[in-house]
Design a protein around this motif. Structure first.
Motif, PDB file in Angstrom:
ATOM      1  N   ARG A 444       0.801  -1.224   0.000  1.00  0.00           N
ATOM      2  CA  ARG A 444       0.000   0.000   0.000  1.00  0.00           C
ATOM      3  C   ARG A 444       0.831   1.270   0.000  1.00  0.00           C
ATOM      4  O   ARG A 444       0.294   2.376  -0.109  1.00  0.00           O
ATOM      5  N   LEU A 445       2.140   1.147   0.141  1.00  0.00           N
ATOM      6  CA  LEU A 445       3.014   2.318   0.212  1.00  0.00           C
ATOM      7  C   LEU A 445       4.384   1.918  -0.286  1.00  0.00           C
ATOM      8  O   LEU A 445       4.872   0.822   0.030  1.00  0.00           O
ATOM      9  N   ALA A 446       5.009   2.785  -1.066  1.00  0.00           N
ATOM     10  CA  ALA A 446       6.373   2.527  -1.513  1.00  0.00           C
ATOM     11  C   ALA A 446       7.348   2.797  -0.374  1.00  0.00           C
ATOM     12  O   ALA A 446       7.091   3.642   0.488  1.00  0.00           O
ATOM     13  N   GLU A 447       8.465   2.107  -0.377  1.00  0.00           N
ATOM     14  CA  GLU A 447       9.427   2.262   0.713  1.00  0.00           C
ATOM     15  C   GLU A 447       9.938   3.699   0.807  1.00  0.00           C
ATOM     16  O   GLU A 447      10.110   4.234   1.907  1.00  0.00           O
ATOM     17  N   ALA A 448      10.179   4.337  -0.339  1.00  0.00           N
ATOM     18  CA  ALA A 448      10.651   5.725  -0.313  1.00  0.00           C
ATOM     19  C   ALA A 448       9.587   6.650   0.264  1.00  0.00           C
ATOM     20  O   ALA A 448       9.893   7.599   0.997  1.00  0.00           O
TER      21      ALA A 448
END
Length: 468
Positions: A444-448
């Motif tokens: 649900r969210l990119a690591e960056a």
């Protein structure tokens, strides 16, 4: 042997735990913005040594007092002064021993996390506190407090605090803030305008407070327009001393938006001393809307802390006064209660009203949808009974899907217990990093993006929202 697990509060699943660790390492040492709390500005003005371990750790901490009291330990045995001047325990070592002998009561609570963090990271202790270690703890902490590096200003700097706000009465002369400014010390300690003493007709000494308010401001507080002018005058006094916010601790979130004539009539009833409970509540509601309008004028961020039945125990209030751990959450309506204020100013992008909450059922149902729509609203962090790992996690899960991260304001510690400030921020940073790691691991969210949000929640949002 360390008191604290280095992976505390992180997810159990290995990939998420590793990512949470990495996110946390990037934010763990960021400066602390503490925009709402109850530390005493006198500490920083005088920079005197703290008196003893009991008065540093036990006496000012509501969480400690209420837990010990719940197990039958009288507040008088913990050194809390009686209003009638009756005898209380005066020996700090005896108070400390009682606290230590009952430290097991805090197992699994956020208080134990905060206290153990303070014991280990502030004072270098690594044994568990209990009856057997009580005296060794007391002697070690007392010895530390005699050293200059444990004075308030030194601890402020050691904790990495960039700015801290106190909470101050409109009748306060603010001399300790003036003293800090005149001292040349570079620490930033700002005041916060908390006008409850001259807004709540049902509060103690309201009539005399209103008279004193007129004396302090030079305004005629017997007249509605003069009363409003007194608030504007006092808010300006606070702003000159660095204030960036107001704070309002009302029983409910009720607001009103009366026209001038109706508001003046209501104020006359309040001043007469014959107002009903309904009229007193309506006046508090009207004043929230008036304070919001004034914030539009002067730029002070507005905080509303509703939903607490304060000083619930009449016996404790009578014997020991307010703020002794007997404030209890109540059900709180926001959608209907805030509508008059929101109709008046809710669409103003230059106004910031931060809502705090003690009714968890309202977060997903009312607060997140409100803050996710009205430009003026932001959600404060989990507060008081819910500034725990579980409470923070529940807040993120309930609020984020509707309000996102950027209609919240990061974290504030809301504490009188000075040494718990870094501990509380550490807990918040760990919980948020764990939540963000789970979002990454579930796609649900990119690591960056998670790294950016972790920075924002730990530092940027509080700094920018509170204009610090």
């Amino acid at each position: 042997m360390a008191l604290l697990d280095p992976d505390r509060l992180f997810p159990i699943e290995p990939r998420a735990r590793g990512l949470a660790r990495a996110l946390y390492e990037a934010v763990r040492d960021l400066p602390i913005i503490s925009p709402h709390g109850h530390t005493d500005p006198r500490w920083f003005a005088e920079n005197a040594a703290f008196a003893d371990p009991a008065r540093l750790v036990v006496v000012p901490d509501h969480y400690v007092l209420r837990m010990l009291c719940s197990q039958g330990i009288p507040l008088s045995d913990l050194g809390i002064p009686r209003r009638d001047g009756g005898p209380v325990e005066a020996d700090p070592r005896t108070i400390w021993r009682r606290f230590a002998a009952h430290y097991h009561l805090f197992r699994g609570t956020p208080s134990q996390l905060w206290l153990d963090h303070s014991f280990e990271n502030v004072f270098g202790l690594d044994e568990r506190l209990n009856a057997a270690t009580a005296d060794a703890y007391f002697d070690h902490i007392a010895s530390c407090l005699e050293r200059p590096e444990f004075r308030p200003r030194a601890l402020y700097e050691r904790f990495g605090i960039e700015a801290i706000a106190t909470t101050d009465s409109p009748l306060d002369d603010l001399r300790w803030h003036d003293s800090i400014a005149e001292s040349g010390w570079q620490g930033r300690v700002v005041c916060t305008y908390r006008p409850d003493a001259v807004i709540d007709p049902e509060g103690p000494g309201f009539a005399e407070n209103l008279r004193q308010f007129g004396v302090v401001t030079g305004c005629d507080t017997s007249d509605w327009d003069g009363y409003l002018a007194a608030h504007r005058t006092r808010r300006a006094d606070f702003r000159r001393r660095g204030a960036t916010a107001t704070d309002h601790g009302h029983p409910s979130a009720r607001t009103e938006n009366l026209d001038h004539a109706a508001a003046a009539r209501l104020f006359a009833r309040i001043r007469s001393g014959e107002a009903t409970a309904e009229e007193a509540d309506a006046f508090r509601g009207q004043m929230l809307t008036e304070m919001a309008r004034m914030s539009l004028e002067d730029g002070l961020v507005m905080q509303i802390h509703p939903g607490s039945w304060r000083n619930h125990s009449g016996a404790v209030m009578a014997a020991f006064g307010p703020d002794r751990g007997f404030d209890i959450p109540t059900r709180t309506d926001y959608v209907g209660a805030l509508k008059p204020l929101l109709d008046a100013v809710g669409m103003e992008p230059n106004l910031t009203v931060i809502l705090f909450n003690l009714d968890e059922s309202a977060v997903g149902r009312e607060l997140a949808p409100l803050a996710g729509a009205y430009p003026a609203l932001r959600l404060g962090p989990p507060w008081w009974f819910f500034d725990s790992a579980e409470g923070m996690r529940r807040f993120r899960e309930a609020a984020t899907e509707t309000a996102g991260f950027y209609n919240t304001v990061g974290f504030n510690d809301d504490t009188r217990a000075f040494c718990s400030i870094p501990a509380r921020h550490d807990v918040a940073r760990r919980v948020d990093c764990g939540y963000l790691a789970d979002l990454v691991c579930t796609g649900r969210l990119a690591e960056a993006e998670a790294a950016e949000v972790a920075y924002d929640l730990s530092y940027r949002l509080a700094k920018e929202t509170y204009r610090l």
